[in-house]
Design an enzyme around this catalytic site. Sequence first.
Site, short mmCIF file in Angstrom:
data_model
loop_
_atom_site.label_atom_id
_atom_site.label_comp_id
_atom_site.label_asym_id
_atom_site.label_seq_id
_atom_site.Cartn_x
_atom_site.Cartn_y
_atom_site.Cartn_z
N TYR A 142 0.69 -1.24 -0.05
CA TYR A 142 0.04 -0.20 0.06
C TYR A 142 0.93 1.22 -0.03
O TYR A 142 1.72 1.45 0.66
CB TYR A 142 -0.62 0.04 1.29
CG TYR A 142 -1.74 1.27 1.46
CD1 TYR A 142 -2.72 1.76 0.77
CD2 TYR A 142 -1.38 2.28 2.53
CE1 TYR A 142 -3.58 2.73 0.93
CE2 TYR A 142 -2.49 3.20 2.53
CZ TYR A 142 -3.16 3.64 1.67
OH TYR A 142 -4.12 4.51 1.94
N ASP A 237 9.42 3.02 -0.91
CA ASP A 237 8.39 3.70 -0.12
C ASP A 237 8.66 3.09 1.31
O ASP A 237 8.39 2.20 1.56
CB ASP A 237 7.12 3.21 -0.51
CG ASP A 237 5.81 3.86 0.41
OD1 ASP A 237 6.19 4.36 1.43
OD2 ASP A 237 4.75 3.42 0.22
N LYS A 265 5.36 8.92 8.62
CA LYS A 265 5.06 8.51 10.05
C LYS A 265 6.33 8.91 11.12
O LYS A 265 6.38 10.23 11.40
CB LYS A 265 5.00 6.97 9.87
CG LYS A 265 3.90 6.51 9.20
CD LYS A 265 3.72 5.13 9.23
CE LYS A 265 2.62 4.53 8.23
NZ LYS A 265 1.05 4.77 8.79
N1 HOZ Z 1 -2.53 3.35 6.61
C1 HOZ Z 1 -2.93 2.75 7.58
C2 HOZ Z 1 -3.26 1.24 7.56
N2 HOZ Z 1 -2.12 0.74 6.97
C3 HOZ Z 1 -4.20 3.20 8.32
C4 HOZ Z 1 -3.76 4.51 8.74
C5 HOZ Z 1 -4.92 4.94 9.78
O1 HOZ Z 1 -6.08 4.42 9.86
O2 HOZ Z 1 -4.66 6.07 10.57
#
Ligand code: HOZ
Length: 425
Positions: A142, A237, A265
């Site tokens: 992702y 990524d 992050k």
């Molecule tokens: N991108 C996150 C899942 N792999 C979710 C991020 C969120 O819900 O804060």
Amino acid sequence: MTHNEELFTRARKTIPGGVNSPVRAFRSVGGAPRFFTRGAGARVWDADDKCYVDYVGSWGPLILGHADADTVRAVQEAAAKGLSFGAPTIGEIELAELLVQRVPSMDMVRLVSSGTEATMSAIRLARGFTGRDAIIKFEGCYHGHGDSLLVKAGSGLLTFGNPSSAGVPADLAQHTLVLDYNDAQGLRDAFAQHGKTIACVIVEPVAGNMNLIAPKPEFLAAMRELCTRHGSVLIFDEVMTGFRVGPGSAQGLYGITPDLSTFGKVVGGGMPLGAFGGRRDIMEQIAPLGPVYQAGTLSGNPLSVAAGLVTLKKIAAPGFYEALTARTKSLVDGLAAAAKRHGVKFSAQSVGGMFGVYFAATPPTSYAEVMACDKEAFNRFFHSMLDAGFYLAPSAFEAGFVSAAHTDADIAATVAAADAIFAAG
Ligand code: HOZ
């Protein structure tokens, strides 16, 4: 009705699904999401004032734990001086300098506000730099919700993709080729067939959005070699793995030099911040130097930059990653040993401060294998752990995170709770 349930009912009236990001809705595991009111160190408290040891850490950023005092102070001080300027600041230069110093593959870096923005911009840059449209991504990785990336595999082997979300134009999805993670031969075949048209390969060097999948070294090595040979841009990524799996991120850990990298992050220390950077000749294609447009009112926001700077400085302390890695490993080893004692089909692994737990005999190495794990067993385990006061990601297909604030006692308590759950069947 609990307060969490009441809040969920209320939230659903004005927020689609009651949440601002889908996985938070607990659809995968069932039940009402927990609404958090505060966090401190390794712990969070929900609207019913129940306390949990947190293994989500805001999905990765909180490598120092919740409300780290130095980070909070830096953000408060920055806030007192102005929330946003939409103009350059000294902090941005400091953060950029720190990032290029810590990540040798990056000569230059641009700050944005989220991981999605970073990956979207890196893809556009790779396309602009190469003058090519096609991109390669891997199933289960992702990279945020950019249109070119919400794509699933086409109907035939090595055929270009179809949208995986409504609203993504099929015309755009047909430029994305979706291959199997960890399949070096699939990548070779794709380059043999389409090499001249491929602008970039984008990969999570440790996949963290289909649970945790570790890369096979030959997979990353083949990717590097093929991109170089065909003039394609290799994008790592590292939104999730950046400064999470080691001081040099995944590229440092596996010794592979990408052309571009994306971060999010940890680099924002819990505030909204992303970054993309890499080779100077590529980065100089971005406006105002070059023809690839990218911009943002809150890019390089002073509060986010302040949080990022403090975090990056603190995690450079000697022994930081050794301790984080060892603690995360003791968690997964403890969980696996407890499952084995009680004959539960379960496995677990970690890379630096991130981990995966699987209701399968061995850790999966591909999307297909992760999909074959026992999701119902995970959901039962998740809810039992939640009741016992341990907050895991509310989906069998997400990685977990340990912070520097987790203590050996936290890990021992977590393993003991899991042991009791496994024993009860
Ligand atoms: N991108 C996150 C899942 N792999 C979710 C991020 C969120 O819900 O804060």
